[in-house]
Structure formats: structure tokens, C-alpha cells
Design an enzyme around this catalytic site. Structure first.
Site, PDB file in Angstrom:
ATOM      1  N   GLU A 250       2.065  -5.588  13.309  1.00 21.64           N
ATOM      2  CA  GLU A 250       0.985  -5.714  14.288  1.00 21.64           C
ATOM      3  C   GLU A 250       0.504  -7.168  14.382  1.00 21.64           C
ATOM      4  O   GLU A 250       0.112  -7.624  15.442  1.00 21.64           O
ATOM      5  CB  GLU A 250      -0.165  -4.774  13.890  1.00 21.64           C
ATOM      6  CG  GLU A 250      -1.239  -4.613  14.944  1.00 21.64           C
ATOM      7  CD  GLU A 250      -2.360  -3.688  14.494  1.00 21.64           C
ATOM      8  OE1 GLU A 250      -2.262  -3.089  13.404  1.00 21.64           O
ATOM      9  OE2 GLU A 250      -3.345  -3.586  15.237  1.00 21.64           O
TER      10      GLU A 250
ATOM     11  N   ARG B 151       0.811  -1.225   0.000  1.00 18.44           N
ATOM     12  CA  ARG B 151       0.000   0.000   0.000  1.00 18.44           C
ATOM     13  C   ARG B 151       0.837   1.264   0.000  1.00 18.44           C
ATOM     14  O   ARG B 151       0.368   2.327  -0.408  1.00 18.44           O
ATOM     15  CB  ARG B 151      -0.967  -0.038   1.196  1.00 18.44           C
ATOM     16  CG  ARG B 151      -2.092  -1.039   0.970  1.00 18.44           C
ATOM     17  CD  ARG B 151      -2.921  -1.242   2.207  1.00 18.44           C
ATOM     18  NE  ARG B 151      -2.448  -2.367   2.999  1.00 18.44           N
ATOM     19  CZ  ARG B 151      -2.622  -2.480   4.308  1.00 18.44           C
ATOM     20  NH1 ARG B 151      -3.243  -1.536   4.983  1.00 18.44           N
ATOM     21  NH2 ARG B 151      -2.179  -3.538   4.951  1.00 18.44           N
TER      22      ARG B 151
HETATM   23  C1  PRP Z   1       0.593  -2.576   6.593  1.00 22.87           C
HETATM   24  C2  PRP Z   1       0.574  -1.098   6.246  1.00 22.87           C
HETATM   25  C3  PRP Z   1       1.920  -0.628   6.700  1.00 22.87           C
HETATM   26  C4  PRP Z   1       2.201  -1.506   7.899  1.00 22.87           C
HETATM   27  C5  PRP Z   1       1.979  -0.754   9.182  1.00 22.87           C
HETATM   28  O1  PRP Z   1       1.239  -3.290   5.586  1.00 22.87           O
HETATM   29  O2  PRP Z   1       0.364  -0.878   4.860  1.00 22.87           O
HETATM   30  O3  PRP Z   1       2.913  -0.851   5.705  1.00 22.87           O
HETATM   31  O4  PRP Z   1       1.303  -2.622   7.819  1.00 22.87           O
HETATM   32  O5  PRP Z   1       2.243  -1.551  10.304  1.00 22.87           O
HETATM   33  P1  PRP Z   1       3.442  -1.280  11.320  1.00 22.87           P
HETATM   34  O6  PRP Z   1       3.542   0.221  11.545  1.00 22.87           O
HETATM   35  O7  PRP Z   1       3.026  -2.022  12.557  1.00 22.87           O
HETATM   36  O8  PRP Z   1       4.686  -1.824  10.709  1.00 22.87           O
HETATM   37  P2  PRP Z   1       1.269  -4.880   5.513  1.00 22.87           P
HETATM   38  O9  PRP Z   1       2.536  -5.356   6.151  1.00 22.87           O
HETATM   39  O10 PRP Z   1      -0.025  -5.418   6.013  1.00 22.87           O
HETATM   40  O11 PRP Z   1       1.469  -5.157   3.941  1.00 22.87           O
HETATM   41  P3  PRP Z   1       0.567  -4.828   2.611  1.00 22.87           P
HETATM   42  O12 PRP Z   1       0.629  -3.320   2.396  1.00 22.87           O
HETATM   43  O13 PRP Z   1       1.321  -5.554   1.549  1.00 22.87           O
HETATM   44  O14 PRP Z   1      -0.826  -5.314   2.849  1.00 22.87           O
HETATM   45  N1  ADE Z   2      -1.619  -2.476   9.180  1.00 21.62           N
HETATM   46  C1  ADE Z   2      -1.317  -2.706  10.450  1.00 21.62           C
HETATM   47  N2  ADE Z   2      -2.359  -2.464  11.255  1.00 21.62           N
HETATM   48  C2  ADE Z   2      -3.378  -2.070  10.436  1.00 21.62           C
HETATM   49  C3  ADE Z   2      -4.718  -1.665  10.652  1.00 21.62           C
HETATM   50  N3  ADE Z   2      -5.242  -1.645  11.878  1.00 21.62           N
HETATM   51  N4  ADE Z   2      -5.455  -1.309   9.584  1.00 21.62           N
HETATM   52  C4  ADE Z   2      -4.917  -1.352   8.349  1.00 21.62           C
HETATM   53  N5  ADE Z   2      -3.668  -1.721   8.080  1.00 21.62           N
HETATM   54  C5  ADE Z   2      -2.904  -2.076   9.110  1.00 21.62           C
END
Ligand code: PRP
Ligand code: ADE
Length: 177
Positions: A101, A64
């Protein structure tokens, strides 16, 4: 940024309970992307903030982070560098393991995509624990890039990401929480 612009962006983001697992309130930026006025406003506000900051590269984290980092890089007139999940980048890479998370993951960057002295703005959709951006900043710094700023659409302040990144010398800017 006006309060009205920020409220408009916030209202465009749907919250999904218990996704991807029970107890997580998932902030779904795909609903923002579907609204062209909200998407454009979110990019414009980030660009406005960093237009005169001397940024030489924008880094965005899979997946994202690409959706917000790439348009910001284009508007700032600098290159965009993707940080990706393992095995996706074809040239030589550096790698960092990090916790998020809900699980652990690994991120990679092309070693030749950042040059010493680059002033890098990191962009992602959402700041939760800060683990993703801490790992991203480590990759950039290992290549000699400077990381002083990270920008997000959403900050979840109760998860402590901003404080964690501040300790690493990274100032955070986010549009909504
Ligand atoms: C999500 C979001 C951030 C990250 C935030 O990505 O887009 O990159 O988690 O979490 P944090 O601050 O605890 O590190 P995700 O790892 O779910 O990957 P995606 O964008 O490929 O779905
Ligand atoms: N990535 C980590 N935590 C999230 C949340 N609560 N919503 C969307 N993206 C996330």
C-alpha cells in the site's frame, strides 16, 4: 464464529489516522495482542476454520504474520514457515519483489522449508492490496507447495486484495473488516 466474538475482536483493534503517512488509516493489531481474550479468540477462530482442511504447513509473513501464523500452526499440529524481508534467512532462499500500500519490498523463503505437495495455509494480520500474500504464494508455488487458502484477522475490502488473490486461486477468510 459468532457475531459477538467477531465484534469483540474488532473492538480490540485501534485505528490510527495518518500513520505511517497522511491519508492512511492504520489498523493497529498490537492492541488486539495486548488483550489476551481477544488474541486467543482470533487464533481459535482461525484454527476452527482450518482444523480439518488437511493443511500440512502454515506460512506467515514478516513481521505481523508471525504473531498469528505461528500460534495457528502450533494448534493445527503442523510446521510454521516464516517468509522474511531480504537477508534475514540463513539457508538458501528464493526471493520475490512486490508492491504494498505504501512502497515496494522484497520477500524471501527457505528453499527447503516447503516440499512438493505441501498443502499450505498462509496467515497474515491484514489484507490490503494483496501484494504481500500474492508474492508469498508465488514463493510457495515455486517450491511445489499448494496454496488454496489465506487467512487474516482484518480485510480492507476497498483495497481489492481479496479479488486479486481470488484471481490467483486463493480463497480468503478474514475475521473483521
Ligand atoms: C503489512 C501487513 C501485511 C501487509 C498487507 O505488513 O502486516 O503483511 O502489509 O498489505 P498488502 O495486502 O497491501 O500487501 P508490512 O509490509 O507493513 O510489514 P510489517 O508486518 O513488517 O510491519
Ligand atoms: N498494511 C497495509 N495497509 C495497512 C493498514 N491500513 N493498516 C495496518 N497495516 C497495513
Amino acid at each position: 464464529a459468532t457475531a459477538q466474538q467477531l465484534q469483540f475482536i474488532k473492538d480490540s483493534i485501534k485505528t490510527i489516522p495518518d500513520y505511517p503517512k497522511p491519508g492512511i488509516l492504520f489498523r493497529d493489531v498490537t492492541s488486539l495482542l495486548e488483550n489476551p481474550l481477544a488474541y486467543a479468540a482470533s487464533i481459535e477462530l482461525l484454527v476452527e476454520r482450518y482444523r480439518d482442511a488437511g493443511v500440512t504447513k502454515v506460512v506467515g509473513t514478516e513481521a505481523r504474520g508471525f504473531l498469528f501464523g505461528a500460534p495457528v500452526a502450533l494448534a493445527l499440529g503442523v510446521g510454521f514457515v516464516p517468509v522474511r524481508k531480504p537477508g534475514k534467512l540463513p539457508r538458501a532462499t528464493l526471493s520475490e519483489i512486490y508492491e504494498l500500500e505504501y512502497g515496494t519490498d522484497q520477500l524471501e523463503i527457505h528453499t527447503d522449508a516447503i516440499v512438493a505437495g505441501d498443502k499450505v495455509l498462509v496467515v497474515d494480520d491484514l489484507l490490503a492490496t494483496g501484494g504481500t500474500i500474492e508474492a508469498t504464494a508465488k514463493l510457495i508455488r515455486r517450491l511445489g507447495g499448494e496454496v488454496n487458502d489465506a487467512a487474516f484477522i482484518i480485510n480492507l475490502p476497498e483495497l481489492g486484495g481479496e479479488a486479486r488473490l481470488n484471481k490467483q486461486g486463493i480463497e480468503c477468510y478474514s475475521l473483521v473488516c
